[in-house]
Design a protein around this motif. Structure first.
Motif, PDB file in Angstrom:
ATOM      1  N   LYS A  86       4.539 -51.930  33.952  1.00 29.20           N
ATOM      2  CA  LYS A  86       3.449 -52.377  34.302  1.00 29.20           C
ATOM      3  C   LYS A  86       2.669 -51.552  35.434  1.00 29.20           C
ATOM      4  O   LYS A  86       1.416 -51.439  35.340  1.00 29.20           O
ATOM      5  N   ALA A  87       3.617 -50.859  36.016  1.00 23.83           N
ATOM      6  CA  ALA A  87       2.848 -49.722  36.836  1.00 23.83           C
ATOM      7  C   ALA A  87       2.100 -48.785  36.085  1.00 23.83           C
ATOM      8  O   ALA A  87       1.247 -48.074  36.311  1.00 23.83           O
ATOM      9  N   GLU A  98     -12.446 -49.835  41.657  1.00 23.31           N
ATOM     10  CA  GLU A  98     -11.641 -50.177  42.622  1.00 23.31           C
ATOM     11  C   GLU A  98     -10.910 -51.727  42.414  1.00 23.31           C
ATOM     12  O   GLU A  98      -9.883 -51.906  42.930  1.00 23.31           O
ATOM     13  N   GLN A  99     -11.373 -52.592  41.575  1.00 26.01           N
ATOM     14  CA  GLN A  99     -11.129 -54.043  41.567  1.00 26.01           C
ATOM     15  C   GLN A  99     -10.218 -54.064  40.311  1.00 26.01           C
ATOM     16  O   GLN A  99     -10.614 -54.276  39.255  1.00 26.01           O
ATOM     17  N   VAL A 100      -8.923 -53.715  40.528  1.00 23.65           N
ATOM     18  CA  VAL A 100      -8.022 -53.689  39.753  1.00 23.65           C
ATOM     19  C   VAL A 100      -7.032 -54.736  39.873  1.00 23.65           C
ATOM     20  O   VAL A 100      -6.394 -54.514  41.022  1.00 23.65           O
ATOM     21  N   GLN A 101      -6.483 -55.478  38.957  1.00 21.21           N
ATOM     22  CA  GLN A 101      -5.215 -56.318  39.494  1.00 21.21           C
ATOM     23  C   GLN A 101      -4.190 -56.303  38.193  1.00 21.21           C
ATOM     24  O   GLN A 101      -4.513 -56.711  36.978  1.00 21.21           O
ATOM     25  N   ASP A 102      -3.055 -56.334  38.501  1.00 27.16           N
ATOM     26  CA  ASP A 102      -1.859 -56.296  37.684  1.00 27.16           C
ATOM     27  C   ASP A 102      -1.754 -57.799  37.573  1.00 27.16           C
ATOM     28  O   ASP A 102      -1.784 -58.574  38.193  1.00 27.16           O
ATOM     29  N   ILE A 149      -8.009 -56.559  34.664  1.00 24.03           N
ATOM     30  CA  ILE A 149      -6.557 -56.952  34.484  1.00 24.03           C
ATOM     31  C   ILE A 149      -5.770 -56.012  33.773  1.00 24.03           C
ATOM     32  O   ILE A 149      -5.957 -55.732  32.490  1.00 24.03           O
ATOM     33  N   SER A 150      -4.844 -55.532  34.454  1.00 24.94           N
ATOM     34  CA  SER A 150      -3.628 -54.507  33.611  1.00 24.94           C
ATOM     35  C   SER A 150      -2.502 -55.412  33.045  1.00 24.94           C
ATOM     36  O   SER A 150      -2.220 -56.434  33.792  1.00 24.94           O
ATOM     37  N   SER A 151      -2.056 -55.225  32.191  1.00 23.33           N
ATOM     38  CA  SER A 151      -0.753 -55.396  31.548  1.00 23.33           C
ATOM     39  C   SER A 151      -0.627 -57.131  31.204  1.00 23.33           C
ATOM     40  O   SER A 151       0.209 -57.817  31.543  1.00 23.33           O
TER      41      SER A 151
END
Length: 663
Positions: free
Chosen positions: A573-574, A535-539, A509-511
Motif C-alpha cells: 500500500k505504501a 497533494e490530495q492523495v488518500q490511501d 485514491i491509491s491501493s
C-alpha cells in the motif's frame, strides 16, 4: 416547527440560554426538574444543522420534549453521565459526526494528533468505539432506563460488520452496547415516533415496528410475531466463510430503499437475533425546510470560548446544505448505506433564507464557502418513478453510464446559485462539495457549467474521478476515464470563453481494491503527464459498511462474487501511494521498488517519460528547493486533460465533513 430567531445574543455571540441545558444549573434556569431525553455525544456541542446531534435535539424540542446535552463525558467516570440526572424517557447515544475509529486513526492505524470536533482540537476526549463505551457506562448506572443509539457510527455498524482496526468481524453494535434500540439513517422521522411511543407509556422492548430502526430479539419464540423478513447468514456462518459476509452485505445493500426494502434478520448464538426494519421514508422538501428552520444557535457552546472553539465548525459556519442522499453510489462511500440513494432537497427559498441570515453575522466577510451536500449538483431525484416504486435494485443510476430513465436537470441548482450571489452582502459563492462530472456531461444544457466557470470557481475546481484505470473505475462505480477527459476539455473551453485561467484538480485514491501495481503505475504515469505533483492523495481506507470495505475483507465483489485483487500488505500500500507522489525524494526507494515489481524498469532513466532517475536525488539543505523537483511543485496552468494521449488522474477520499460529505 419553530422558526429560527436570534434571541439571547450578546456581542453577536449566543449566550448559553440559546443552547440546550448542559448542566443542572441550566435546567434550573429553565425551571426543569427532569429532562425527557439526555443526548450523550462524542463531539463537542455545536448547535448547528451540519451536526446531526443538533438536528435530532431540535426536532425533539420542536415536538415538545425537554432535551439535555452531555458532550464528551469522561468514559472512565460514571458520574460524568449523571450530571443532568436520569431522563424521564431515555438516553440518546451517538459517537458524533464521525465514526470514532476514523476520528482517532489514520489509514496506517497511527493515532491522529488532533480532533476537529473537540474544543481546541484536542485529541483523546472520546473513547474508541464510543457508542459501545458510552452505552455500557450508562447501563452501569441506570439499569432500566431506555438507551437509543443513533448517528453515523451506530448506523454503519447496525449489523455484523468488518472492523478494519481489529481486522475482524464485529457483531451488531446493538449487542455489544447493551442498548435497547438503534436508529439508522438520518433519524428525524424515527426519533419522533420513538419519543411519542415512550411518552405514551409503551415499554421500549415493544417498540419494534418503527421504520429505520433495528432491535434485539431473544428467546426461542422471539421471531413468532415478525413477518415478511429475509434471513441473513448467521454470525457463525459469517465467521466460517467470508463469502457469506459478501452475500450478507449485498443483501443489506439491496434493502436500503424505503419502498422496496424488506425486513432483515441476523441470527446470533443462543437464540438471539438482530432485526432491521426497512428504512424510514425520505424527508419531503417541506420537512427538510422545517428541519433547517429550527432555532439553532448556529455556534459552539460558550463553554468552549476559552479553548478557541471547535475547529470543525469553521468549515461549515458559512456553508449551506442543499441536499442529502446520493444516487452516485461510489463503492468506497458509505452515504448510500447511511442516507440512501433517494435525493432529498431543500427548497430554494429555504436555502436563500439561511444565506440572508449568514450575511447578518458580524464575522461574515461576503463569502459563502459551499452550497451542496454529498454531491453539489444533484438537486432532484434521479427519476420520477422513485416516488412510487423506489430505487432500482438491479442497476445503478450513473454506472456504467447515465441511465436513460434519469432526468438530468441542473437548472434548479443553477438558479439557486444565481439567487445566492445576488443577495446584498454576498461577494462570492463557492462550490466545494464536489460535482458529479458525468451528470454534468449528460446535461444537454451548458447553463450550469457556464454559471460554475463564470462565478463559482476560484482558479481550481476539485473533482473526484478517483483513478485513471477503467478496470479500477468499474470496481469503484465511477465513470470511465474518457468521460473525465471530456469534462476537463469542456471545462477548459468554458474557462477560456470566460477569459479565466482555471484548471481541474483531481482527488486520487491509491491501493483501492482492484488496483494492482500495474494500475498504480498507470496512475503515476497520469500524474507525470499532469505536470505537477498532487497533494490530495488518500490511501484507500476501509471504513465500516462500504462496498469497497467488503471487497477488502472478502476479496470479492459482493454484487457478483467475482474475485477482486486487494492490496492488504502495508508495504505494498505504501508503494502504491508513493507512486502517485513519485517526485518526493523521500519516496524514491519505494517508487523504484514498485517499478521493479511491476516490470516497468523503462520508467527508470533520464528520458522525458521516466518517473525517476537511476540514482536517488541528492539531499538538499533544510528549506532549500531541490532543483530537480521544484519545477513540479507549481500548480498546473490549465486543466489536467490536454489531448487524447494525456493521462489524467483520480481523486482522494475526503474526510467526512460535518455536512455528511464523502468519507
Amino acid at each position: 416547527m419553530a422558526k429560527h430567531n436570534s434571541a439571547h445574543q450578546v456581542n453577536s455571540r449566543p449566550t448559553r440560554e440559546a443552547f440546550l441545558p448542559v448542566t443542572r444549573a441550566d435546567m434550573d434556569a429553565r425551571g426543569w426538574e427532569q429532562c425527557d431525553f439526555v443526548y450523550v455525544n462524542g463531539d463537542a456541542y455545536v448547535d448547528h444543522p451540519s451536526f446531526g446531534a443538533a438536528i435530532i435535539c431540535r426536532v425533539l424540542e420542536a415536538h415538545g420534549y425537554k432535551v439535555g446535552f452531555i458532550a464528551q463525558p469522561d468514559w472512565r467516570d460514571p458520574s460524568s453521565i449523571q450530571i443532568l440526572g436520569e431522563p424521564r424517557l431515555g438516553f440518546l447515544v451517538s459517537a458524533g459526526n464521525m465514526d470514532s475509529m476514523v476520528n482517532h486513526y489514520s489509514v496506517t492505524k497511527h493515532r491522529r494528533r488532533e480532533d476537529a470536533y473537540t474544543p481546541g482540537g484536542v485529541a483523546g476526549k472520546r473513547p474508541n468505539h464510543a457508542v459501545v463505551v458510552y452505552s455500557n457506562l450508562i447501563r452501569s448506572v441506570y439499569r432500566h432506563t431506555p438507551i437509543i443509539l443513533g448517528g453515523i457510527e451506530a448506523s454503519l455498524r447496525r449489523l455484523a460488520h468488518y472492523d478494519y482496526w481489529s481486522d475482524q468481524l464485529k457483531r451488531s453494535i446493538l449487542l455489544d452496547s447493551g442498548a435497547d434500540l438503534l436508529i439508522y439513517g438520518m433519524g428525524e422521522h424515527q426519533i419522533v415516533e420513538v419519543a411519542d411511543a415512550l411518552d405514551a407509556g409503551l415499554p421500549i422492548e415493544q417498540i419494534t415496528y418503527i421504520a429505520g430502526t433495528a432491535w434485539r430479539a431473544a428467546g426461542t419464540n422471539a421471531l413468532d410475531s415478525v413477518v415478511d423478513y429475509e434471513l441473513l447468514p448467521s454470525w457463525d456462518e459469517l465467521n466460517a466463510d467470508r463469502l457469506n459476509y459478501a452475500r450478507s452485505f449485498n443483501t443489506q445493500y439491496r434493502n436500503m430503499d424505503a419502498i422496496t426494502a424488506v425486513r432483515l434478520v441476523e441470527p446470533y448464538p443462543h437464540n438471539v437475533w438482530v432485526v432491521q426494519n426497512p428504512p424510514a421514508l425520505p424527508l419531503t422538501e417541506e420537512e427538510m425546510d422545517a428541519v433547517y428552520d429550527l432555532p439553532y444557535a448556529r455556534a459552539w457552546h460558550p463553554d468552549y470560548d476559552a479553548a478557541g472553539g471547535v475547529p470543525a465548525f469553521a468549515e461549515v459556519k458559512f456553508s449551506l446544505s442543499s441536499n442529502r442522499g446520493c444516487f452516485g453510489e461510489c463503492s468506497f462511500c458509505a452515504l448510500a448505506f447511511h442516507q440512501g440513494r433517494v435525493l432529498q432537497t431543500r427548497s430554494r427559498e429555504s436555502i436563500v433564507r439561511e444565506a440572508i441570515e449568514l450575511t447578518h453575522d458580524p464575522d461574515f466577510k461576503g463569502y459563502i464557502h459551499d452550497v451542496g451536500g454529498p454531491t453539489a449538483n444533484f438537486f432532484r431525484r434521479a427519476c420520477d418513478k422513485q416516488v412510487k416504486h423506489g430505487v432500482c435494485q438491479g442497476k445503478r443510476c450513473l454506472w456504467p453510464k447515465v441511465c436513460r430513465q434519469m432526468k438530468v436537470d441542473e437548472s434548479g441548482y443553477t438558479e439557486l446559485l444565481r439567487e445566492l450571489r445576488e443577495i446584498p452582502g454576498v461577494k462570492k459563492v463557492f462550490v466545494r462539495s464536489g460535482i458529479r462530472f458525468d451528470y454534468t456531461m449528460a446535461d444537454p444544457s451548458d447553463e450550469f457549467l457556464e454559471e460554475l466557470v463564470q462565478h463559482h470557481v476560484s482558479g481550481q475546481l476539485r473533482l473526484a474521478p478517483e483513478h485513471v484505470s477503467d478496470k479500477v473505475l468499474a470496481i469503484m462505480g465511477k465513470p470511465r476515464r474518457e468521460v473525465y477527459d471530456a469534462f476537463c476539455k469542456r471545462f477548459d473551453e468554458a474557462s477560456k470563453r470566460a477569459g479565466k485561467q482555471q484548471y481541474v484538480v483531481p482527488y486520487l485514491i491509491s491501493s483501492h481494491p482492484g488496483s494492482t501495481m500495474k494500475e498504480a503505475v498507470e496512475l503515476a504515469e497520469a500524474v507525470r503527464d499532469m505536470g505537477y505533483m498532487p497533494e490530495q492523495v488518500q490511501d484507500f481506507y476501509p471504513t465500516p459498511s462500504t462496498m469497497s470495505t467488503c471487497m477488502f475483507y472478502t476479496g470479492v465483489d459482493p454484487r457478483t462474487l467475482e474475485p477482486v485483487y486487494v492490496a492488504r500488505n502495508p508495504h505494498e500500500k505504501a508503494m502504491q501511494r508513493a507512486l502517485i507522489q513519485y517526485r518526493k525524494p523521500e519516496n524514491y526507494k519505494l517508487v523504484k521498488e514498485a517499478l521493479h515489481k511491476a516490470g516497468r524498469e523503462d520508467l527508470i532513466g533520464y528520458g522525458p517519460k521516466c518517473l525517476i532517475k537511476p540514482v536517488p536525488p541528492r539531499p538538499t539543505a533544510a528549506g532549500a528547493p531541490n532543483k530537480n523537483n521544484s519545477k513540479h511543485q507549481a500548480a498546473p496552468k490549465r486543466c489536467a486533460a490536454r489531448k487524447s494521449s494525456t493521462r489524467t488522474s483520480g481523486s482522494a477520499q475526503k474526510k467526512r465533513s460535518p455536512k455528511g460529505k464523502r468519507s
